[in-house]
Design an enzyme around this catalytic site. Structure first.
Site, short mmCIF file in Angstrom:
data_model
loop_
_atom_site.label_atom_id
_atom_site.label_comp_id
_atom_site.label_asym_id
_atom_site.label_seq_id
_atom_site.Cartn_x
_atom_site.Cartn_y
_atom_site.Cartn_z
N HIS A 53 -57.95 -99.02 11.85
CA HIS A 53 -58.96 -98.68 10.86
C HIS A 53 -58.27 -98.23 9.57
CE1 HIS A 53 -58.09 -94.77 12.69
NE2 HIS A 53 -58.73 -94.14 11.71
N HIS A 55 -58.14 -95.47 7.62
CA HIS A 55 -57.69 -94.14 7.20
C HIS A 55 -56.18 -94.14 6.91
CE1 HIS A 55 -61.37 -91.86 9.00
NE2 HIS A 55 -61.60 -92.35 7.80
N ASP A 57 -53.76 -92.10 7.29
CA ASP A 57 -52.76 -91.68 8.29
C ASP A 57 -52.52 -92.76 9.34
OD1 ASP A 57 -55.36 -91.14 9.31
OD2 ASP A 57 -54.53 -89.76 10.78
N HIS A 58 -53.20 -93.89 9.20
CA HIS A 58 -52.97 -95.05 10.08
C HIS A 58 -52.43 -96.26 9.31
CE1 HIS A 58 -55.19 -93.48 13.69
NE2 HIS A 58 -55.55 -92.62 12.74
N HIS A 109 -66.21 -93.74 14.48
CA HIS A 109 -65.35 -92.89 13.64
C HIS A 109 -65.35 -93.46 12.22
CE1 HIS A 109 -61.93 -90.41 12.52
NE2 HIS A 109 -61.23 -91.48 12.21
N ASP A 126 -58.62 -93.82 16.60
CA ASP A 126 -59.34 -92.54 16.60
C ASP A 126 -60.73 -92.66 17.22
OD1 ASP A 126 -57.15 -91.50 15.35
OD2 ASP A 126 -58.13 -91.13 13.43
#
Length: 252
Positions: A53, A55, A57-58, A109, A126
Site C-alpha cells: 500500500h 504509506h 513507511d512502506h 487500512h 498493515d
C-alpha cells in the site's frame, strides 16, 4: 523459502524473501538504508519488489533501492506510488524469481491495500497484525471485515508476515476483550518474555491468530459480548462488532 526481517524506523519490518542463493525479493521497503546494509553484509542482490500500500513507511526507500538495484516492482494500482512497474489486483498472480504469489485485495487500512500469498506465507502489510489489525484510515467496517474474512479463510498453517512489531501491545488490548481466553493469555506471557530479549514475534500463523486475535474473532460470542459491554448496548453483526472493537482499540 526463507524470509529475513530487516528492522526499519521504530517498529517496521521490511521482509526479504530469499528466492535463490544470491537474490531476495523485497517487501515494502520503507527505508533503503537498512536494506542496503543487509544486502552488503549477506552478499545478496535484489530480484524484485512487492508493495502492499501507499504509506510512506512502506514505500519511502523504493526509488533509491531501484536506482541501485534495478528490478521489477509489483504493487497496487495507485499512481501516487512512484516506482511500481506492474499494478496488480485481486486475482492476479505474481511470478518472480521462481516464486509465485496470489494477489489479494485487502482494503480497510487503506483503499489500495493488497496482500501477497504464496509458499504458505502471507505478506499482509498493515491489514492484519499479530493480535490486531491496522487502523481504519480509508476503509469502512464492512470493507475491512470482508478483507479480514478473506484472510482468515486461508490455510491455518499460513505464516503471517505483517509489517510492524505491535504484537505485545495488540495482545495486551486483546486480553481486555477476552480476559478468559486461555490461549491468548498464555501467548501474551510468552511474547512479553520474547520482547524483553528484543526477539521478533513474527511470523505468526493464521491458526494462532484465529485463536487470539479479536479482529479475526468478530463473530465469536465473547468478542461480541465485550463489544456490547463497551458500547453499553447490544451489538449485532460482524461489521458492527468490528467497528466497536476498532474504536475501543483506537481509544485504549
Amino acid at each position: 523459502m526463507r524470509v529475513h526481517p530487516v528492522k526499519a524506523f521504530d517498529d517496521n519490518y521490511i521482509w526479504l524473501i530469499e528466492s535463490s542463493q544470491d537474490r531476495v525479493i523485497v517487501v515494502d521497503p520503507g527505508d533503503d538504508k537498512p536494506v542496503v546494509e543487509w544486502l552488503d553484509a549477506n552478499n545478496k542482490h535484489i530480484a524484485g519488489y512487492l508493495i502492499t500500500h501507499h504509506h510512506h513507511d512502506h514505500t519511502g526507500g523504493l526509488e533509491a533501492l531501484k536506482a541501485r538495484y534495478p528490478a521489477t516492482c509489483y504493487g497496487p494500482d495507485n499512481p501516487a506510488i512512484s516506482g511500481i512497474d506492474y499494478a496488480v489486483m485481486e486475482g492476479d498472480t505474481v511470478n518472480l524469481a521462481g516464486l509465485s504469489f496470489a494477489v489479494l485485495a485487502t482494503p480497510g487500512h487503506t483503499l489500495d491495500h493488497i496482500s501477497f500469498y504464496g509458499e504458505t506465507a502471507l505478506f499482509c502489510g498493515d491489514t492484519l497484525f499479530s493480535g490486531g489489525c491496522g487502523r481504519m484510515f480509508e476503509g469502512t467496517p464492512e470493507v475491512f471485515v470482508a478483507s479480514l474474512d478473506k484472510l482468515r479463510r486461508l490455510p491455518g498453517e499460513t505464516r503471517v508476515f505483517c509489517a510492524h512489531e505491535y504484537t505485545q501491545a495488540n495482545l495486551t488490548f486483546a486480553s481486555l476483550v477476552e480476559p478468559d481466553n486461555a490461549v491468548l493469555q498464555s501467548y501474551l506471557e510468552k511474547v512479553k518474555l520474547m520482547r524483553q530479549d528484543d526477539q521478533i514475534t513474527l511470523p505468526s500463523t493464521l491458526q494462532l491468530e484465529l485463536a487470539i486475535n479479536p479482529f479475526l474473532r468478530f463473530d465469536q460470542s465473547p468478542v461480541r459480548d465485550a463489544a456490547s459491554e463497551y458500547a453499553e448496548k447490544d451489538i449485532e453483526g460482524a461489521e458492527n462488532v468490528f467497528a466497536i472493537i476498532r474504536e475501543w482499540k483506537d481509544n485504549a
